[in-house]
Design a protein around this motif. Structure first.
Motif, short mmCIF file in Angstrom:
data_model
loop_
_atom_site.label_atom_id
_atom_site.label_comp_id
_atom_site.label_asym_id
_atom_site.label_seq_id
_atom_site.Cartn_x
_atom_site.Cartn_y
_atom_site.Cartn_z
N UNK A 140 9.16 7.16 2.01
CA UNK A 140 8.15 6.25 2.76
C UNK A 140 9.01 5.74 3.80
N UNK A 141 10.16 5.29 3.63
CA UNK A 141 11.04 4.72 4.78
C UNK A 141 11.26 5.76 6.09
N UNK A 142 11.33 6.92 5.39
CA UNK A 142 11.44 7.95 6.59
C UNK A 142 10.16 8.24 7.34
N UNK A 143 9.11 7.95 6.91
CA UNK A 143 7.89 8.25 7.45
C UNK A 143 7.61 7.09 8.63
N UNK A 144 7.97 5.61 8.07
CA UNK A 144 7.87 4.72 8.88
C UNK A 144 8.78 5.12 10.22
N UNK A 149 -0.10 -4.85 17.88
CA UNK A 149 0.55 -3.64 17.33
C UNK A 149 1.97 -3.89 17.10
N UNK A 150 2.59 -4.28 18.16
CA UNK A 150 4.11 -4.93 17.87
C UNK A 150 4.40 -5.65 16.83
N UNK A 151 3.57 -6.58 16.64
CA UNK A 151 3.83 -7.47 15.67
C UNK A 151 3.55 -6.86 14.05
N UNK A 152 2.57 -6.04 14.06
CA UNK A 152 2.17 -5.38 12.75
C UNK A 152 3.52 -4.36 12.58
N UNK A 153 3.91 -3.70 13.41
CA UNK A 153 5.06 -2.76 13.30
C UNK A 153 6.44 -3.65 12.91
N UNK A 154 6.48 -4.57 13.52
CA UNK A 154 7.71 -5.48 13.04
C UNK A 154 7.54 -6.02 11.68
N UNK A 155 6.38 -6.43 11.21
CA UNK A 155 5.93 -6.68 9.79
C UNK A 155 6.37 -5.70 8.91
N UNK A 156 5.83 -4.42 9.08
CA UNK A 156 5.98 -3.45 8.42
C UNK A 156 7.19 -3.14 8.20
N UNK A 157 8.27 -3.07 9.21
CA UNK A 157 9.63 -2.69 9.13
C UNK A 157 10.20 -3.47 8.10
N UNK A 158 9.89 -4.92 8.26
CA UNK A 158 10.44 -6.06 7.43
C UNK A 158 10.14 -5.74 6.18
N UNK A 159 8.90 -5.66 5.91
CA UNK A 159 8.37 -5.44 4.43
C UNK A 159 8.76 -4.39 3.74
N UNK A 160 8.86 -3.21 4.41
CA UNK A 160 9.55 -1.77 3.95
C UNK A 160 10.98 -2.08 3.58
#
Length: 320
Positions: free
Chosen positions: A121-125, A160-171
């Motif tokens: 999943x991390x590789x996909x992100x 979108x940038x905020x969502x992307x950063x939140x996804x990276x942090x959560x992951x």
């Protein structure tokens, strides 16, 4: 203009079809006929000239308006294509965030499989991060070229940038939790394995069987076989490893010390690595070359001269 990609495509098709109805040939025939009348000295030549010129100007103006309208429709199409890509990325981020926030890792069942799945999943992100960067770049270029789009695009790109950063942090946080849980499970498994092994050893030590003959003695001795290599042995010639063992054991706290030559005090002490296995055996590291010594010194953060001093008998070369 309708604010959908399909509507923008439909408007372009309809406008292009309209442009084809702007029959230049019909006007060209009329202008040619007017020119012939004026050349023949028609009594109303001035009136014919003005009329023909007016029609030609209107034709050119309509063509310019139609071309400008087509350009606007194409700009709208590009905008709608960009907005659709933004919507698709937003939906993808939303779905992945739901996966990242899933807390099934709290259940220790199949924890290793969950850890491997999360690594995928991390590789996909990470692979889709370029998608976000390309979209950001395209958005900035569009706003620079078409300033009127800035008011609409800036908040979309920021979200979108905020969502992307939140996804990276959560992951990343989930990966850390999975790793910790996996390590805890492995620790418990290791403890269980060691406990089982110790129980087996205890059962062998306290068994009541006694040796009745030489054959029985040999069989019993095999069950108790093992090795105890220590710093200075052929398999572990570097005495400086005692310092590492001293730090790990905290030996100084109980009054056990090392001399400058790394001899142990009190002298009656015994130090070693214990391997209780009948398959274990002593071995020798053999001679080591200059490049091996340099690599070993680098990994131990020591200078080569010091390493050569402690490994003297094992060196395959003469020290200058």
């Amino acid at each position: 203009m309708k604010n959908t990609l399909e509507a923008a495509e439909d408007l372009i098709k309809r406008h292009e079809a309209f442009i084809t109805t702007m029959d230049d040939e019909k006007i060209n025939v009329m202008l040619t006929f007017a020119n012939r009348l004026m050349e023949d000295g028609h009594y109303a030549a001035d009136k014919i000239h003005k009329k023909a010129e007016n029609i030609n100007e209107r034709r050119n103006m309509n063509r310019q308006r139609a071309d400008k309208q087509l350009d606007r429709l194409r700009d709208q199409l590009l905008l709608q294509q960009f907005l659709q890509e933004c919507d698709e990325l937003r939906d993808w981020l939303h779905d992945k965030m739901a996966d990242a926030e899933d807390e099934t890792y709290r259940d220790a069942k199949n924890l290793h499989s969950k850890y491997l799945c999360h690594q995928a999943f991390e590789r996909e992100i990470a692979a889709n991060k370029d998608r976000m960067m390309r979209l950001q770049k395209a958005g900035k270029e569009m706003m620079a070229e078409k300033p009127e789009t800035r008011e609409q695009l800036e908040p979309i790109l920021a979200n979108l940038s905020t969502q992307c950063d939140q996804l990276e942090t959560t992951t990343t946080e989930k990966a850390d939790k999975l790793f910790e849980n996996k390590r805890a499970v492995l620790y418990e498994q290791s403890c269980d394995d060691i406990d089982c092994w110790v129980t087996q050893q205890e059962s062998q030590i306290i068994q009541a069987e006694s040796a009745k003959d030489l054959t029985t003695v040999n069989l019993l001795m095999q069950n108790q076989n093992g090795i105890r290599p220590a710093p200075g042995y052929p398999s572990q010639p570097d005495h400086t490893e005692k310092e590492t063992m001293w730090r790990l054991l905290g030996a100084d706290k109980v009054g056990i010390t090392l001399t400058e030559s790394l001899a142990m005090q009190p002298a009656a002490l015994v130090l070693g690595l214990y391997f209780a296995s009948a398959r274990s055996s002593y071995f020798s590291t053999g001679k080591v070359c200059k490049d091996q010594v340099e690599d070993y010194a680098s990994r131990k953060a020591m200078d080569v001269r010091t390493v050569e001093k402690w490994l003297g008998p094992c060196l395959a070369y003469d020290v200058e």
